[in-house]
Design a protein around this motif. Structure first.
Motif, short mmCIF file in Angstrom:
data_model
loop_
_atom_site.label_atom_id
_atom_site.label_comp_id
_atom_site.label_asym_id
_atom_site.label_seq_id
_atom_site.Cartn_x
_atom_site.Cartn_y
_atom_site.Cartn_z
N THR A 44 0.58 -1.47 0.15
CA THR A 44 0.04 0.00 0.27
C THR A 44 1.03 0.91 0.37
O THR A 44 0.25 2.21 -0.45
N LYS A 45 1.94 1.17 0.71
CA LYS A 45 2.87 2.50 0.48
C LYS A 45 3.74 2.46 -0.60
O LYS A 45 3.53 3.40 -1.04
N ILE A 46 3.84 1.02 -1.14
CA ILE A 46 4.30 1.29 -2.58
C ILE A 46 3.44 2.14 -4.30
O ILE A 46 3.54 2.84 -4.10
N LEU A 47 2.55 1.36 -3.49
CA LEU A 47 0.91 2.12 -4.70
C LEU A 47 1.47 4.16 -3.98
O LEU A 47 0.60 4.13 -5.56
N ASP A 48 1.46 4.43 -2.99
CA ASP A 48 1.14 5.64 -2.88
C ASP A 48 1.88 6.40 -3.18
O ASP A 48 1.94 7.13 -3.53
N GLU A 49 3.37 5.50 -3.00
CA GLU A 49 4.61 6.16 -3.18
C GLU A 49 4.76 6.54 -5.76
O GLU A 49 4.76 7.24 -5.90
N ILE A 50 4.29 5.18 -6.06
CA ILE A 50 4.48 4.92 -7.29
C ILE A 50 3.38 5.76 -7.85
O ILE A 50 3.36 6.02 -9.70
N TYR A 51 2.06 5.42 -7.35
CA TYR A 51 0.86 6.23 -7.98
C TYR A 51 1.01 7.95 -9.43
O TYR A 51 0.83 7.27 -10.45
N ILE A 63 -8.44 5.72 -13.09
CA ILE A 63 -8.04 7.13 -12.24
C ILE A 63 -9.10 7.72 -11.39
O ILE A 63 -8.93 7.77 -10.22
N ALA A 64 -10.18 7.84 -12.02
CA ALA A 64 -11.80 8.00 -11.41
C ALA A 64 -11.81 6.91 -10.35
O ALA A 64 -11.94 7.83 -8.96
N ALA A 65 -11.82 5.59 -10.00
CA ALA A 65 -11.58 5.14 -9.13
C ALA A 65 -10.68 5.49 -7.78
O ALA A 65 -10.86 5.14 -7.06
N ILE A 66 -10.03 5.23 -8.58
CA ILE A 66 -8.88 5.53 -7.04
C ILE A 66 -8.97 6.60 -6.52
O ILE A 66 -8.49 7.09 -5.83
N GLU A 67 -9.34 8.03 -7.42
CA GLU A 67 -9.56 9.10 -6.96
C GLU A 67 -10.42 8.96 -5.91
O GLU A 67 -10.29 9.55 -5.20
N ALA A 68 -11.44 8.85 -6.31
CA ALA A 68 -12.90 8.25 -5.34
C ALA A 68 -12.76 7.53 -4.12
O ALA A 68 -13.42 7.91 -3.52
N GLN A 69 -12.32 6.46 -4.51
CA GLN A 69 -11.91 5.62 -3.58
C GLN A 69 -10.53 5.41 -2.69
O GLN A 69 -10.37 5.14 -1.45
N GLY A 70 -9.23 6.34 -3.14
CA GLY A 70 -7.91 5.96 -2.67
C GLY A 70 -7.23 4.30 -4.27
O GLY A 70 -7.60 3.79 -4.17
N LYS A 71 -5.82 5.23 -3.39
CA LYS A 71 -5.15 3.95 -4.35
C LYS A 71 -5.04 2.97 -3.37
O LYS A 71 -4.62 1.66 -4.64
N TRP A 72 -5.31 2.36 -2.51
CA TRP A 72 -5.75 0.65 -2.04
C TRP A 72 -6.83 1.05 -1.34
O TRP A 72 -7.40 2.30 -0.69
N VAL A 73 -7.83 0.10 -1.21
CA VAL A 73 -8.99 -0.15 -0.03
C VAL A 73 -9.35 -0.78 1.23
O VAL A 73 -8.45 -1.98 0.70
N VAL A 74 -10.05 -1.02 2.29
CA VAL A 74 -9.80 -1.86 3.23
C VAL A 74 -11.18 -2.71 2.19
O VAL A 74 -12.29 -2.57 2.37
N GLY A 75 -11.02 -4.23 2.21
CA GLY A 75 -12.44 -4.68 1.41
C GLY A 75 -13.41 -5.20 2.29
O GLY A 75 -13.41 -4.91 3.14
N THR A 76 -14.80 -6.16 1.85
CA THR A 76 -15.27 -6.18 3.06
C THR A 76 -14.95 -7.16 4.07
O THR A 76 -15.63 -7.55 5.10
N ASP A 77 -13.46 -8.16 3.14
CA ASP A 77 -13.30 -8.90 4.54
C ASP A 77 -12.14 -8.56 5.33
O ASP A 77 -11.93 -9.31 5.63
N GLY A 78 -12.51 -6.99 5.16
CA GLY A 78 -11.14 -6.66 6.40
C GLY A 78 -10.04 -6.44 5.89
O GLY A 78 -8.48 -5.35 6.40
#
Length: 195
Positions: A44-51, A63-78
């Motif tokens: 997740t840190k790498i994705l933040d750095e290289i995005y 791009i729209a999905a990433i900008e709305a949700q974040g570069k990574w997410v916490v799924g329904t299973d945590g």
């Protein structure tokens, strides 16, 4: 199942055969399913750095999905995972004609980033589940990969050989060398005519 260091490994990764067949499946694993690609905390840190370097390779919908949700997410299973576009495609997916490819990997191939893609994607069809004392290493059967199983059988490539680079990336060269020894021993113990 057998133990290798701090991993419990399914014999299926030694016995089953698999080679991705993108001409047949068109990268369906990146667009089907109900969750994004599994990530670990470091990724997740790498994705933040290289995005910013990966972004030019992505589709507008991604791009729209990433900008709305974040570069990574916490799924329904945590669990940590990549975001999805409309609960289907991974937000990092791009297309070459009908075939789904990884935008992160394209940035890597062009020398823009030094990280190939999430290790869970690189390892597929192997899935790793980390527990406090060990990691479970299993073969994930998915019907959309039937062409990959057929091609693997035709070419006689076991799963562990197909994902060798990814297994070394995840567990190290020494671990992989031990895995090869187990595979060789297993093959020696096979009754004649089996395979």
């Amino acid at each position: 199942m057998f133990q290798l260091g701090k991993t419990i490994v399914s014999e299926d990764i030694l016995e089953k055969e698999f080679v991705c067949n993108l001409t047949a499946c068109h990268g369906a694993c990146c667009v089907d399913g109900d969750a994004g690609a599994p990530l670990n905390e470091e990724e997740t840190k790498i994705l933040d750095e290289i995005y910013d370097k990966v972004k030019p390779f992505l589709r507008q919908e991604g791009i729209a999905a990433i900008e709305a949700q974040g570069k990574w997410v916490v799924g329904t299973d945590g669990e940590l995972e990549t975001p999805l576009i409309d609960n289907k495609d991974c937000a990092y997916v791009i297309f070459d004609g009908k075939t789904a490819l990884c935008g992160i990997e394209q940035a890597y191939n062009q020398g823009e980033v030094t990280w190939k893609k999430p290790v869970s994607c690189h390892l597929y069809p192997i899935r790793v589940k980390d527990y406090s004392e060990f990691a479970a290493v299993n073969y994930d059967r998915w019907d959309i990969c039937s062409d990959a199983c057929a091609l693997g059988k035709e070419l006689e490539v076991p799963v562990y050989k197909f994902v060798k680079e990814a297994l070394i990336r995840r567990f190290g060269a020494d671990w992989y060398a031990e895995l090869e020894k187990v595979a060789e021993d297993l093959k020696k113990d096979e009754p004649r005519g089996r395979r």
